[in-house]
Design an enzyme around this catalytic site. Structure first.
Site: not given
Ligand code: PGA
Length: 248
Positions: A9, A11, A94, A96, A166, A172, A211
């Site tokens: 992903n 982003k 997601h 976000e 998630e 993140g 992460s």
């Molecule tokens: P990350 O993000 O691996 O940077 O924690 C995962 C995601 O938001 O899909």
């Protein structure tokens, strides 16, 4: 046997030049990768990614889409538009999108339905915040997020979808859910689906995201109900991403 699916992903990262280098690096290192691999990229780069990955083992998709088919929705992108660029996958819900753009469970379910109607595989993202985990309502939150989709589309629709668990507190942050913590929620999701349809539950790909890195992927992907990863930060580095793919 469920196949593992590792999806990047990206982003809101990348540029034409950066994507070219990243994809070249990933393509060059795909030997020995047994997992299915995909990248979910920003809309403007879909044409670039399609041109680069067509004919390879890597599939691609988007990170969001409109629930509407067409019309006066300035700034939105429809499922049919994504299909024009041969997207296999699209992320829906997601955290976000839910947190920053206020997407409700019902809206996410509408997007899920629209993605499937267009012939794409939605990757339904679910997960609890830190406050929700500390309040011991992780299962209730994940259950509510799943129920909105099941209510709208039926449990059978999950046979043509992927779920990504998630935990928001792990995204993140560098703080990963422990393999036991993640496995427990994955098992909960599968058991919940099994109550409605055992075959769908057994076939359902449930990715972990938050992460996931090369140094924790083997342990996470070794859990019985973790069927892959949704990778943010670590998907922006070819070697790191490939190491996760090889762990799957
Ligand atoms: P990350 O993000 O691996 O940077 O924690 C995962 C995601 O938001 O899909």
């Amino acid at each position: 046997m469920r196949r593992k699916l590792v999806a990047g992903n990206w982003k809101m990262h990348g540029s034409l030049a950066e994507n070219e280098a990243l994809l070249s690096g990933i393509l060059a290192g795909m030997g020995g990768v047994k997992a299915d691999v995909a990248v979910c990229v920003p809309f403007p780069y879909l044409a670039q990614v399609q041109a680069k990955l067509t004919g390879s083992a890597i599939r691609w998709g988007a990170q969001n889409m409109s629930q509407q088919a067409r019309g006066a929705y300035t700034g939105e992108v429809s499922a049919a538009m994504l299909k024009d660029f041969a997207c296999t996958y699209v992320l829906v819900g997601h955290s976000e999108r839910r947190a920053i753009y206020g997407e409700s469970d019902e809206l996410v379910a509408e997007k899920f339905a629209a993605a499937q109607a267009a012939g794409m595989t939605p990757i339904l993202c679910v997960g609890e915040t830190l406050r929700e985990r500390e309040g011991c309502i992780t299962e209730a939150v994940v259950s509510r997020q799943m129920d909105a989709v099941i209510a709208k589309c039926g449990v059978a629709a999950l046979a043509r979808a992927v779920v990504a668990y998630e935990p928001v507190w792990a995204i993140g942050t560098g703080v990963t859910a422990s393999p036991d913590q993640a496995q427990a929620v994955h098992a909960y999701i599968r058991a919940k689906v099994r109550e409605l349809d055992a075959a769908v539950a057994d076939g359902l790909i449930i990715q972990y995201g938050g992460s996931m890195k090369a140094n924790n992927a083997v342990e996470l992907l070794g859990q019985p109900d973790i069927d892959g990863g949704l990778i943010g930060g670590a998907a922006l580095n070819a070697e790191e991403f490939l190491a996760i793919c090889r762990a799957g």
